[in-house]
Design a protein around this motif. Structure first.
Motif, mmCIF file in Angstrom:
data_model
loop_
_atom_site.group_PDB
_atom_site.id
_atom_site.type_symbol
_atom_site.label_atom_id
_atom_site.label_comp_id
_atom_site.label_asym_id
_atom_site.label_seq_id
_atom_site.Cartn_x
_atom_site.Cartn_y
_atom_site.Cartn_z
ATOM 1 N N TYR A 34 0.845 -1.203 0.000
ATOM 2 C CA TYR A 34 0.000 0.000 0.000
ATOM 3 C C TYR A 34 0.876 1.248 0.000
ATOM 4 O O TYR A 34 0.978 1.969 0.979
ATOM 5 C CB TYR A 34 -0.927 0.012 1.220
ATOM 6 N N PRO A 35 1.544 1.501 -1.108
ATOM 7 C CA PRO A 35 2.468 2.645 -1.160
ATOM 8 C C PRO A 35 1.723 3.975 -1.098
ATOM 9 O O PRO A 35 0.601 4.099 -1.577
ATOM 10 C CB PRO A 35 3.159 2.478 -2.519
ATOM 11 N N GLU A 36 2.359 4.968 -0.494
ATOM 12 C CA GLU A 36 1.803 6.318 -0.475
ATOM 13 C C GLU A 36 2.003 6.920 -1.859
ATOM 14 O O GLU A 36 3.095 6.857 -2.424
ATOM 15 C CB GLU A 36 2.507 7.165 0.582
ATOM 16 N N LEU A 37 0.955 7.514 -2.397
ATOM 17 C CA LEU A 37 1.004 8.016 -3.769
ATOM 18 C C LEU A 37 1.098 9.531 -3.811
ATOM 19 O O LEU A 37 0.553 10.234 -2.960
ATOM 20 C CB LEU A 37 -0.243 7.565 -4.534
ATOM 21 N N CYS A 38 1.783 10.024 -4.821
ATOM 22 C CA CYS A 38 1.862 11.452 -5.069
ATOM 23 C C CYS A 38 0.462 11.966 -5.410
ATOM 24 O O CYS A 38 -0.222 11.407 -6.266
ATOM 25 C CB CYS A 38 2.827 11.732 -6.224
ATOM 26 N N LEU A 39 0.031 13.030 -4.754
ATOM 27 C CA LEU A 39 -1.307 13.559 -4.982
ATOM 28 C C LEU A 39 -1.424 14.339 -6.289
ATOM 29 O O LEU A 39 -2.511 14.766 -6.660
ATOM 30 C CB LEU A 39 -1.726 14.448 -3.810
ATOM 31 N N CYS A 40 -0.327 14.511 -6.980
ATOM 32 C CA CYS A 40 -0.363 15.166 -8.292
ATOM 33 C C CYS A 40 -0.365 14.154 -9.432
ATOM 34 O O CYS A 40 -1.266 14.155 -10.269
ATOM 35 C CB CYS A 40 0.833 16.101 -8.448
ATOM 36 N N CYS A 41 0.635 13.266 -9.460
ATOM 37 C CA CYS A 41 0.775 12.341 -10.592
ATOM 38 C C CYS A 41 0.348 10.916 -10.278
ATOM 39 O O CYS A 41 0.312 10.060 -11.165
ATOM 40 C CB CYS A 41 2.223 12.340 -11.088
ATOM 41 N N ASN A 42 0.056 10.645 -8.984
ATOM 42 C CA ASN A 42 -0.443 9.338 -8.547
ATOM 43 C C ASN A 42 0.612 8.233 -8.595
ATOM 44 O O ASN A 42 0.285 7.056 -8.522
ATOM 45 C CB ASN A 42 -1.657 8.907 -9.375
ATOM 46 N N LYS A 43 1.879 8.603 -8.709
ATOM 47 C CA LYS A 43 2.949 7.610 -8.659
ATOM 48 C C LYS A 43 3.386 7.393 -7.213
ATOM 49 O O LYS A 43 3.204 8.264 -6.370
ATOM 50 C CB LYS A 43 4.142 8.077 -9.500
ATOM 51 N N ALA A 44 3.972 6.231 -6.940
ATOM 52 C CA ALA A 44 4.398 5.910 -5.584
ATOM 53 C C ALA A 44 5.514 6.849 -5.130
ATOM 54 O O ALA A 44 6.439 7.142 -5.899
ATOM 55 C CB ALA A 44 4.875 4.462 -5.513
ATOM 56 N N LEU A 45 5.398 7.335 -3.895
ATOM 57 C CA LEU A 45 6.425 8.204 -3.338
ATOM 58 C C LEU A 45 7.591 7.386 -2.819
ATOM 59 O O LEU A 45 7.425 6.257 -2.348
ATOM 60 C CB LEU A 45 5.852 9.042 -2.190
ATOM 61 N N THR A 46 8.781 7.947 -2.890
ATOM 62 C CA THR A 46 9.958 7.296 -2.324
ATOM 63 C C THR A 46 10.056 7.638 -0.841
ATOM 64 O O THR A 46 9.268 8.429 -0.310
ATOM 65 C CB THR A 46 11.239 7.756 -3.047
ATOM 66 N N THR A 47 11.037 7.084 -0.180
ATOM 67 C CA THR A 47 11.198 7.278 1.263
ATOM 68 C C THR A 47 11.351 8.745 1.642
ATOM 69 O O THR A 47 10.857 9.183 2.680
ATOM 70 C CB THR A 47 12.435 6.502 1.762
ATOM 71 N N ASN A 48 12.023 9.517 0.819
ATOM 72 C CA ASN A 48 12.302 10.916 1.146
ATOM 73 C C ASN A 48 11.238 11.896 0.625
ATOM 74 O O ASN A 48 11.425 13.104 0.729
ATOM 75 C CB ASN A 48 13.678 11.312 0.580
ATOM 76 N N GLU A 49 10.148 11.376 0.084
ATOM 77 C CA GLU A 49 9.113 12.240 -0.474
ATOM 78 C C GLU A 49 7.848 12.186 0.381
ATOM 79 O O GLU A 49 7.499 11.127 0.908
ATOM 80 C CB GLU A 49 8.782 11.819 -1.908
ATOM 81 N N THR A 50 7.166 13.329 0.498
ATOM 82 C CA THR A 50 5.898 13.385 1.217
ATOM 83 C C THR A 50 4.888 14.195 0.409
ATOM 84 O O THR A 50 5.228 15.224 -0.170
ATOM 85 C CB THR A 50 6.048 14.048 2.601
ATOM 86 N N VAL A 51 3.677 13.704 0.366
ATOM 87 C CA VAL A 51 2.526 14.345 -0.282
ATOM 88 C C VAL A 51 2.667 14.366 -1.813
ATOM 89 O O VAL A 51 1.799 13.899 -2.533
ATOM 90 C CB VAL A 51 2.274 15.777 0.243
ATOM 91 N N ILE A 52 3.742 14.965 -2.312
ATOM 92 C CA ILE A 52 3.987 14.995 -3.750
ATOM 93 C C ILE A 52 5.431 14.574 -4.021
ATOM 94 O O ILE A 52 6.313 14.748 -3.189
ATOM 95 C CB ILE A 52 3.726 16.394 -4.350
#
Length: 228
Positions: A12-30
């Motif tokens: 259940y990866p966290e997704l970017c709220l702009c492009c809907n791609k999975a976020l990496t460890t160092n990314e949040t929200v987008i």
């Protein structure tokens, strides 16, 4: 614990709220790519910018800014939709921290005493469950070390959504809709009035009008986005 978290994020990866791609460890929200592509206005350091010019002859303000330009079907619309209608409060936190860091570097906003949001009517607040500007305001408050107060300004009548109305009708529809609870507490203060999107500016003008009776008040404006 980290192992279980990693397993969860695998399925259940966290997704970017702009492009809907999975976020990496160092990314949040987008994701970093979308963050890089967001249309910044740079209005915070620009005197007589487009927002300030839009208020000429309508109301007296000290300064005004918005973090981004708003374009239909763009990433900012996606972000604000998640914040406003899907209760993704992390968007407000992200944008508040981001704009707060810009305001902190600008002498044009260095004398702000209090942050006040444009309020929702109680009926709409009850239906939605939250004001989409609250987390934005709280983040600005923490970043700038300036009090955020939600109960200063009240909306005193209910109107239908403004988004599909023509410019003139929208202005008519927001006249005299706001009330200041305690004018004395704002005397000699410089307030920062905040909202999500500036379109015609009619709602913000109506808010400023509500403050007119307050002695020696100064008003600046900061929003998440501005529609050109």
């Amino acid at each position: 614990m980290n192992f279980l978290k990693n397993i969860y994020e695998l399925f259940y990866p966290e997704l970017c709220l702009c492009c809907n791609k999975a976020l990496t460890t160092n990314e949040t929200v987008i994701c970093l790519q979308c963050r890089h592509d967001l249309p910044l206005t740079n209005f915070t350091v620009e005197k007589d910018n487009l927002i300030e010019k839009s208020f000429y002859g309508r109301t007296q303000i000290e300064a005004a800014t918005a973090l981004f330009y708003f374009f239909k079907k763009g990433n900012i619309q996606n972000l604000l939709h998640h914040l406003k209608y899907k209760n993704q409060q992390q968007v407000g936190t992200l944008l508040g921290n981001w704009l707060g860091s810009e305001l902190a570097k600008s002498t044009r906003f260095s004398t702000i005493d209090i942050i006040i949001p444009v309020p929702l009517h109680q009926k709409k607040l009850k239906t939605r469950g939250y004001n989409q500007v609250t987390t934005f305001g709280n983040s600005l408050s923490k970043t700038l070390n300036i009090p955020f107060q939600e109960n200063v300004l009240s909306r005193i009548s209910f109107t239908n959504t403004q988004t599909k109305k023509l410019r003139f009708n929208r202005w008519e529809n927001v006249q005299e809709l706001f009330f200041v609870a305690n004018e004395k507490t704002l005397e000699n203060k410089h307030i920062l009035l905040i909202d999500d999107i500036i379109t015609t500016g009619a709602t913000l003008v109506a808010c400023c009008t509500a403050f007119e009776k307050t002695k020696n008040i100064k008003i600046s404006i900061a929003c998440m986005a501005y529609t050109k």
